[in-house]
Design a protein around this motif. Sequence first.
Motif, PDB file in Angstrom:
ATOM      1  N   GLY A 141       0.813  -1.213   0.000  1.00 20.39           N
ATOM      2  CA  GLY A 141       0.000   0.000   0.000  1.00 20.39           C
ATOM      3  C   GLY A 141       0.845   1.260   0.000  1.00 20.39           C
ATOM      4  O   GLY A 141       0.546   2.226  -0.725  1.00 20.39           O
ATOM      5  N   GLY A 142       1.907   1.255   0.786  1.00 23.18           N
ATOM      6  CA  GLY A 142       2.797   2.414   0.841  1.00 23.18           C
ATOM      7  C   GLY A 142       3.492   2.660  -0.487  1.00 23.18           C
ATOM      8  O   GLY A 142       3.647   3.808  -0.915  1.00 23.18           O
ATOM      9  N   PHE A 143       3.886   1.580  -1.143  1.00 23.04           N
ATOM     10  CA  PHE A 143       4.558   1.719  -2.432  1.00 23.04           C
ATOM     11  C   PHE A 143       3.596   2.289  -3.482  1.00 23.04           C
ATOM     12  O   PHE A 143       3.973   3.178  -4.259  1.00 23.04           O
ATOM     13  N   TYR A 144       2.371   1.796  -3.483  1.00 22.60           N
ATOM     14  CA  TYR A 144       1.388   2.300  -4.455  1.00 22.60           C
ATOM     15  C   TYR A 144       1.120   3.787  -4.227  1.00 22.60           C
ATOM     16  O   TYR A 144       1.052   4.575  -5.180  1.00 22.60           O
ATOM     17  N   TYR A 145       0.978   4.170  -2.986  1.00 26.24           N
ATOM     18  CA  TYR A 145       0.746   5.585  -2.655  1.00 26.24           C
ATOM     19  C   TYR A 145       1.924   6.445  -3.117  1.00 26.24           C
ATOM     20  O   TYR A 145       1.736   7.576  -3.605  1.00 26.24           O
ATOM     21  N   TYR A 146       3.135   5.884  -3.010  1.00 24.83           N
ATOM     22  CA  TYR A 146       4.338   6.627  -3.376  1.00 24.83           C
ATOM     23  C   TYR A 146       4.441   6.836  -4.892  1.00 24.83           C
ATOM     24  O   TYR A 146       4.806   7.937  -5.355  1.00 24.83           O
ATOM     25  N   ILE A 147       4.112   5.802  -5.681  1.00 23.97           N
ATOM     26  CA  ILE A 147       4.295   5.929  -7.137  1.00 23.97           C
ATOM     27  C   ILE A 147       3.037   6.443  -7.845  1.00 23.97           C
ATOM     28  O   ILE A 147       3.081   6.713  -9.045  1.00 23.97           O
TER      29      ILE A 147
END
Length: 250
Positions: A141-147
């Motif tokens: 989830g954090g990675f998706y929010y970041y990219i």
Amino acid sequence: MDILETDAYDRRQRRNMSCVLFLALLPFFLCTSMYFHLWIPESAPSTFAAAVKCSPVVSLALLVLCYNGGWSLVGVAGGLFLSAGGDVCLIWSKYFLHGMVSFGAAHLLYSTAFFSQRYSSSSSSFSTFLLASITLWGVGGGFYYYILPFIQKAPDAAILTPAVAVYILLIVTMAMLAVRTRRSLTLLGSLMFMVSDLSLALQVFKVIEPSPRGRLVVMMTYYLAQLLIAIGDVTLGGTQDEGLGKRKRV
């Protein structure tokens, strides 16, 4: 004396299986070496390049199919074949979404295998599974929010935005079920797959500048992931067979 003979027999069986498995993996090592030796530029997509890129994974799929039979087509062998299809699609940038769909379907088959009765005999404790799941979902989830801001800059952002979200959901689910198996090779393979795909996403969506070194990281972790998942599936079958044989001899 019977117990000692049984233990000696089991050790010989494990050694024999390791030797046979190593020989069976030679096509994978040869194909992987060929890929890195040729290192075909991304600017020169071709049918030959696609064949070279997918050949290591196809060799693993055939290995799993030979060891475990046709039913593995709805499990790890099928996931490997679909991954090889994804490799072919990614040779041409215009088929990136097709490749994502193919790899997403592969993760579904891996998840099906890891959730099956065949793997569940060594399931992890609920607390371990819950902690690992929270961690994996947090990373995904954090990675998706970041990219997400970078995805939205892409020309086909309307399709890619939900597609990448679904893909992350599928790969995190696959890794989560790999944790459930409590098998080190399977778990490490699934985590390597996540590392490979997240590294690829950073370059595809221009979060970082694409480079030969970045591509090397993506492909090394990718081939290692597929190798570990395949070996984990093959040795699981071998372990079960040995256990049955041992019970018969005691």
